[in-house]
Write a protein that holds these residues in place. Structure first.
Motif, PDB file in Angstrom:
ATOM      1  N   GLN A  33      31.623 -99.562  14.507  1.00  0.00           N
ATOM      2  CA  GLN A  33      31.036-100.665  13.750  1.00  0.00           C
ATOM      3  C   GLN A  33      29.623-100.330  13.304  1.00  0.00           C
ATOM      4  OE1 GLN A  33      31.403-104.112  16.259  1.00  0.00           O
ATOM      5  NE2 GLN A  33      33.547-104.460  15.709  1.00  0.00           N
ATOM      6  N   LEU A  34      28.889 -99.604  14.129  1.00  0.00           N
ATOM      7  CA  LEU A  34      27.530 -99.192  13.762  1.00  0.00           C
ATOM      8  C   LEU A  34      27.582 -98.272  12.559  1.00  0.00           C
ATOM      9  CD1 LEU A  34      24.547 -99.358  14.473  1.00  0.00           C
ATOM     10  CD2 LEU A  34      24.865 -97.442  16.016  1.00  0.00           C
ATOM     11  N   ALA A  35      28.516 -97.305  12.587  1.00  0.00           N
ATOM     12  CA  ALA A  35      28.670 -96.403  11.445  1.00  0.00           C
ATOM     13  C   ALA A  35      29.068 -97.197  10.200  1.00  0.00           C
ATOM     14  CB  ALA A  35      29.707 -95.329  11.760  1.00  0.00           C
ATOM     15  N   ASP A  36      29.984 -98.162  10.379  1.00  0.00           N
ATOM     16  CA  ASP A  36      30.395 -99.006   9.258  1.00  0.00           C
ATOM     17  C   ASP A  36      29.232 -99.838   8.739  1.00  0.00           C
ATOM     18  OD1 ASP A  36      32.946 -98.010   9.514  1.00  0.00           O
ATOM     19  OD2 ASP A  36      33.742 -99.782  10.575  1.00  0.00           O
ATOM     20  N   ALA A  37      28.333-100.260   9.630  1.00  0.00           N
ATOM     21  CA  ALA A  37      27.175-101.060   9.216  1.00  0.00           C
ATOM     22  C   ALA A  37      26.270-100.270   8.283  1.00  0.00           C
ATOM     23  CB  ALA A  37      26.403-101.541  10.439  1.00  0.00           C
ATOM     24  N   PHE A  38      26.092 -98.977   8.560  1.00  0.00           N
ATOM     25  CA  PHE A  38      25.273 -98.150   7.675  1.00  0.00           C
ATOM     26  C   PHE A  38      25.917 -98.032   6.297  1.00  0.00           C
ATOM     27  CE2 PHE A  38      23.666 -96.324  11.761  1.00  0.00           C
ATOM     28  CZ  PHE A  38      22.355 -96.745  11.605  1.00  0.00           C
ATOM     29  N   GLU A  39      27.246 -97.831   6.282  1.00  0.00           N
ATOM     30  CA  GLU A  39      27.965 -97.751   5.015  1.00  0.00           C
ATOM     31  C   GLU A  39      27.885 -99.080   4.269  1.00  0.00           C
ATOM     32  OE1 GLU A  39      31.979 -96.325   5.441  1.00  0.00           O
ATOM     33  OE2 GLU A  39      31.333 -94.744   6.819  1.00  0.00           O
ATOM     34  N   MET A  40      28.016-100.176   5.017  1.00  0.00           N
ATOM     35  CA  MET A  40      27.967-101.486   4.393  1.00  0.00           C
ATOM     36  C   MET A  40      26.589-101.759   3.798  1.00  0.00           C
ATOM     37  SD  MET A  40      29.379-105.062   5.800  1.00  0.00           S
ATOM     38  CE  MET A  40      28.073-105.967   6.562  1.00  0.00           C
ATOM     39  N   ARG A  41      25.537-101.342   4.493  1.00  0.00           N
ATOM     40  CA  ARG A  41      24.185-101.547   3.968  1.00  0.00           C
ATOM     41  C   ARG A  41      24.015-100.805   2.648  1.00  0.00           C
ATOM     42  NH1 ARG A  41      19.358-101.728   7.893  1.00  0.00           N
ATOM     43  NH2 ARG A  41      20.185-103.813   7.996  1.00  0.00           N
ATOM     44  N   ALA A  42      24.547 -99.580   2.578  1.00  0.00           N
ATOM     45  CA  ALA A  42      24.465 -98.820   1.334  1.00  0.00           C
ATOM     46  C   ALA A  42      25.259 -99.519   0.234  1.00  0.00           C
ATOM     47  CB  ALA A  42      24.996 -97.400   1.557  1.00  0.00           C
ATOM     48  N   SER A  43      26.441-100.035   0.563  1.00  0.00           N
ATOM     49  CA  SER A  43      27.263-100.748  -0.421  1.00  0.00           C
ATOM     50  C   SER A  43      26.581-102.032  -0.878  1.00  0.00           C
ATOM     51  CB  SER A  43      28.627-101.085   0.168  1.00  0.00           C
ATOM     52  OG  SER A  43      29.362 -99.919   0.407  1.00  0.00           O
ATOM     53  N   ASN A  54      23.878-105.318  -4.820  1.00  0.00           N
ATOM     54  CA  ASN A  54      22.693-106.050  -5.267  1.00  0.00           C
ATOM     55  C   ASN A  54      22.230-105.528  -6.629  1.00  0.00           C
ATOM     56  OD1 ASN A  54      20.718-108.010  -5.031  1.00  0.00           O
ATOM     57  ND2 ASN A  54      19.289-106.609  -4.025  1.00  0.00           N
ATOM     58  N   ASP A  55      22.238-104.197  -6.805  1.00  0.00           N
ATOM     59  CA  ASP A  55      21.866-103.629  -8.093  1.00  0.00           C
ATOM     60  C   ASP A  55      22.816-104.089  -9.192  1.00  0.00           C
ATOM     61  OD1 ASP A  55      19.724-102.259  -6.991  1.00  0.00           O
ATOM     62  OD2 ASP A  55      20.828-100.367  -6.767  1.00  0.00           O
ATOM     63  N   CYS A  56      24.129-104.060  -8.886  1.00  0.00           N
ATOM     64  CA  CYS A  56      25.131-104.475  -9.870  1.00  0.00           C
ATOM     65  C   CYS A  56      24.988-105.956 -10.205  1.00  0.00           C
ATOM     66  CB  CYS A  56      26.532-104.172  -9.353  1.00  0.00           C
ATOM     67  SG  CYS A  56      26.891-102.399  -9.219  1.00  0.00           S
ATOM     68  N   LEU A  57      24.731-106.785  -9.196  1.00  0.00           N
ATOM     69  CA  LEU A  57      24.540-108.220  -9.443  1.00  0.00           C
ATOM     70  C   LEU A  57      23.320-108.467 -10.325  1.00  0.00           C
ATOM     71  CD1 LEU A  57      25.344-109.865  -5.984  1.00  0.00           C
ATOM     72  CD2 LEU A  57      26.462-110.399  -8.159  1.00  0.00           C
ATOM     73  N   SER A  58      22.258-107.700 -10.107  1.00  0.00           N
ATOM     74  CA  SER A  58      21.033-107.904 -10.891  1.00  0.00           C
ATOM     75  C   SER A  58      21.237-107.543 -12.353  1.00  0.00           C
ATOM     76  CB  SER A  58      19.873-107.111 -10.295  1.00  0.00           C
ATOM     77  OG  SER A  58      20.094-105.723 -10.453  1.00  0.00           O
ATOM     78  N   ARG A  59      22.263-106.750 -12.672  1.00  0.00           N
ATOM     79  CA  ARG A  59      22.550-106.353 -14.061  1.00  0.00           C
ATOM     80  C   ARG A  59      23.322-107.440 -14.816  1.00  0.00           C
ATOM     81  NH1 ARG A  59      24.463-100.126 -12.961  1.00  0.00           N
ATOM     82  NH2 ARG A  59      22.517 -99.494 -11.951  1.00  0.00           N
ATOM     83  N   LEU A  60      23.907-108.389 -14.083  1.00  0.00           N
ATOM     84  CA  LEU A  60      24.656-109.463 -14.733  1.00  0.00           C
ATOM     85  C   LEU A  60      23.709-110.489 -15.337  1.00  0.00           C
ATOM     86  CD1 LEU A  60      27.445-110.268 -12.110  1.00  0.00           C
ATOM     87  CD2 LEU A  60      27.711-108.994 -14.240  1.00  0.00           C
ATOM     88  N   GLU A  61      24.222-111.190 -16.361  1.00  0.00           N
ATOM     89  CA  GLU A  61      23.465-112.307 -16.907  1.00  0.00           C
ATOM     90  C   GLU A  61      23.276-113.340 -15.791  1.00  0.00           C
ATOM     91  OE1 GLU A  61      25.523-113.960 -20.258  1.00  0.00           O
ATOM     92  OE2 GLU A  61      26.054-111.959 -20.972  1.00  0.00           O
ATOM     93  N   PRO A  62      22.122-114.004 -15.729  1.00  0.00           N
ATOM     94  CA  PRO A  62      21.868-114.952 -14.628  1.00  0.00           C
ATOM     95  C   PRO A  62      22.946-116.021 -14.474  1.00  0.00           C
ATOM     96  CG  PRO A  62      19.851-114.551 -15.854  1.00  0.00           C
ATOM     97  CD  PRO A  62      20.955-113.850 -16.596  1.00  0.00           C
ATOM     98  N   ALA A  63      23.490-116.539 -15.557  1.00  0.00           N
ATOM     99  CA  ALA A  63      24.504-117.603 -15.459  1.00  0.00           C
ATOM    100  C   ALA A  63      25.766-117.068 -14.783  1.00  0.00           C
ATOM    101  CB  ALA A  63      24.830-118.153 -16.847  1.00  0.00           C
TER     102      ALA A  63
END
Length: 191
Positions: free
Chosen positions: A122-132, A137-146
């Motif tokens: 789970q710790l290893a998965d947590a690191f992968e999840m943080r990267a994802s 977050n980057d992909c969400l910020s590229r969307l139009e706000p609405a």
């Protein structure tokens, strides 16, 4: 119906629950005096252990006190409602108990070892999840706000499409389209 010495046949359950909802502790005490022995009997018939039945009774009166405002006299009687609360808590207690299994010391040690290995994974998965999550977050910020807000309302807040339309003052069809297109954009971005 057999009436015991502390039973008042003219007891007004609906009024008592209304008083409980208003914070009247005396009303709860009166209800306890009126029904506790019978409710304990209901719990005993279900859980079959005195201590567990007493715990259920305690939890039932706590639930009655905290949820009395939810009682709706148009759906049934006050007495029926308190019996339902008690019965449901007793059934939940039995279900919880059915999931508990006692094991010997050797099995407990094996389970602890397995838990340790799972925690490592789970710790290893947590690191992968943080990267994802960073990529998400980057992909969400590229969307139009609405579109981004509609997706967040749906998948983070758990709102229905209708609730999102009300929150954003946007037609329902538009909300559905924004979510569909936004999710498509997120899939492409995350790939």
């Amino acid at each position: 119906m057999k009436i015991t010495p502390d039973t008042d046949p003219s007891f007004d359950y609906e009024q008592t629950l209304s008083r409980c909802a208003a914070g009247d502790r005396q009303a709860l005490q009166n209800l306890y005096k009126q029904e506790s022995h019978r409710l304990l009997g209901v719990a005993m018939r279900i859980v079959r252990q005195r201590q567990q039945a007493e715990d259920v009774l305690h939890d039932a009166f706590l639930a009655i006190w905290t949820q009395a405002a939810r009682f709706d006299a148009t759906l049934g009687s006050g007495r029926g409602w308190i019996y339902s609360v008690t019965r449901n808590l007793a059934l939940n207690s039995v279900r919880r108990g059915a999931r508990e299994v006692s094991v010997d010391e050797e099995t407990a040690e094996a389970l602890d070892a397995q838990t340790s290995v799972e925690a490592h994974h789970q710790l290893a998965d947590a690191f992968e999840m943080r990267a994802s999550l960073g990529r998400l977050n980057d992909c969400l910020s590229r969307l139009e706000p609405a579109r981004r807000n509609c997706i967040l309302y749906a998948y983070v807040d758990g709102c229905s499409h209708g609730e999102i339309a009300e929150r954003t003052q946007t037609p329902l069809g538009t909300v559905k389209a924004w979510i569909k297109r936004g999710m498509g954009s997120l899939r492409e971005c995350m790939a």
